[in-house]
Design an enzyme around this catalytic site. Structure first.
Site, short mmCIF file in Angstrom:
data_model
loop_
_atom_site.label_atom_id
_atom_site.label_comp_id
_atom_site.label_asym_id
_atom_site.label_seq_id
_atom_site.Cartn_x
_atom_site.Cartn_y
_atom_site.Cartn_z
N ASP A 30 -37.35 -59.13 -38.66
CA ASP A 30 -38.35 -59.91 -37.72
C ASP A 30 -38.49 -61.28 -38.61
OD1 ASP A 30 -38.27 -57.49 -36.28
OD2 ASP A 30 -39.92 -56.50 -37.43
N GLU A 236 -39.97 -58.33 -26.29
CA GLU A 236 -40.90 -58.73 -27.72
C GLU A 236 -39.99 -59.87 -28.17
OE1 GLU A 236 -40.25 -54.93 -29.80
OE2 GLU A 236 -38.23 -55.33 -30.05
O1 FUB Z 1 -40.08 -54.45 -36.59
C1 FUB Z 1 -40.67 -53.78 -35.81
C2 FUB Z 1 -40.42 -54.41 -34.39
O2 FUB Z 1 -39.08 -54.17 -34.16
C3 FUB Z 1 -40.99 -55.47 -34.23
O3 FUB Z 1 -42.02 -55.88 -34.18
C4 FUB Z 1 -39.96 -55.91 -33.01
O4 FUB Z 1 -39.85 -57.24 -32.62
C5 FUB Z 1 -38.86 -55.28 -33.30
O5 FUB Z 1 -38.04 -56.09 -34.21
#
Ligand code: FUB
Length: 336
Positions: A30, A236
């Site tokens: 991330d 996301e």
């Molecule tokens: O790393 C945890 C979660 O997985 C992140 O918040 C999302 O964007 C995905 O990458």
């Protein structure tokens, strides 16, 4: 359609990476990249093997702390800095320190991070340091009015905008009219999708200047992207950057594993869908950032190639990103 457990975008044995992990001492994911004082800083999650069995809410992403990565130049090895913040030092947080971001204002550095509170509801916290690598000191409470995951802060000439959101494990489907509902509610497939949220930050960088509101993502016909359009709809990993005077909002499509983008004329949108930034990578999640460093643009992303495809053990990488003459991003495949 792929499920979180049953499908990986690309199998690790088929992947010949064009990029190497920036650091190999720990697993990182991330990446949120920024240039402060002519140096590149990357704010990643710190992936760990907690032994927690995976589910579609991502409980196996059980991260507990953050470390910053820095680079003086893209030709030199990256530096992994000591721990910048630990969940045990965040009074309101209980677990799952997911994708963070950072911003600088007036010589102070602000780390924005999602974590579950003591009621297991994701909130966005902020921690402050006097240098970009920390250690950061967390505020005693999450930022009032925030929820869900994956904060991204965009500095538009001294006005700072916070973008948040994630469905499934990111809990956006539980928020209606600013209230958490225990019952998840998704729009029908032909209705506008759940949109990411945006709000301007207050001058003190510690609170919102206004309530979070929808950031509208449109298809190329000017209609809101629908919930059933899994190739485009927001999942996301919000990110904002500006190129040649226009605002580029990019995100992960989640269960179709792409990073895609849309262009608008204001940090508030609306944004019109353009296409793919990054094809699926090894592992389930795809999450990125985009930044200009010493005259070139770069895409920062992660994959699970180094852990042979273990979805929760990822490594941050970077590749150069280019645009065509009309400002369209040339899509990147990290393996071909
Ligand atoms: O790393 C945890 C979660 O997985 C992140 O918040 C999302 O964007 C995905 O990458």
């Amino acid at each position: 359609m792929c499920g979180l457990i049953s499908c990986q975008a690309i199998k690790s044995d088929k992947a010949q990476s064009k990029a190497a992990p920036l650091v190999s001492q720990i697993y990182t994911a991330d990446p949120s990249a920024h240039v402060f004082d002519n140096k590149l800083y990357i704010y990643p999650s710190h992936d760990v093997d907690s032994g927690i069995a995976s589910d579609s809410d991502g409980v196996h992403f059980a991260m507990r702390d953050y470390h910053v990565i820095s680079l003086d130049s893209v030709d030199q090895p990256a530096t992994l800095h000591p721990k910048a913040l630990d969940v045990d030092d965040v009074a309101w947080a209980s677990r799952q320190m997911w994708a963070p971001d950072a911003a600088e204002k007036d010589g102070l550095y602000y780390l924005y991070f999602p974590a579950k509170d003591k009621n297991d509801i994701f909130r966005i916290g902020v921690a402050v340091a006097d240098n970009p690598t920390g250690p950061f000191k967390a505020q005693p409470h999450p930022i009032a009015g925030t929820y869900s995951i994956d904060p991204a802060v965009y500095n538009d000439n001294g006005e700072y905008y916070l973008y948040v959101g994630g469905i499934w494990g990111g809990q956006l489907q539980h928020w209606h009219y600013g209230k958490f509902q225990s019952q998840a509610k998704y729009p029908a497939d032909n209705e506008p999708a759940l949109m990411p949220k945006v709000a301007k930050l207050a001058d003190n960088m510690l609170s919102l200047a206004e309530p979070l509101k929808d950031l509208i993502l449109l298809d190329q016909n000017g209609k809101a992207i629908t919930q059933g359009d899994n190739d485009k709809r927001f999942f996301e990993a919000a990110w904002m950057h500006k190129y040649q005077g226009r605002y580029y909002f990019s995100w992960s499509t989640g269960d179709t594993h792409k990073i895609v983008y849309a262009i608008g004329d204001s940090p508030y949108g609306p944004f019109v869908f353009q296409g793919t930034v990054l094809e699926p990578v090894v592992g389930w999640t795809n999450h990125h950032s985009i930044a200009e460093f010493k005259g070139k643009w770069y895409l920062f992303f992660h994959d699970s190639a180094a852990s042979n495809g273990a979805t929760h053990l990822r490594s941050v990488k970077m590749l150069e990103l280019t645009y065509d003459s009309e400002g369209k991003i040339i899509p990147i495949n990290a393996y071909k």
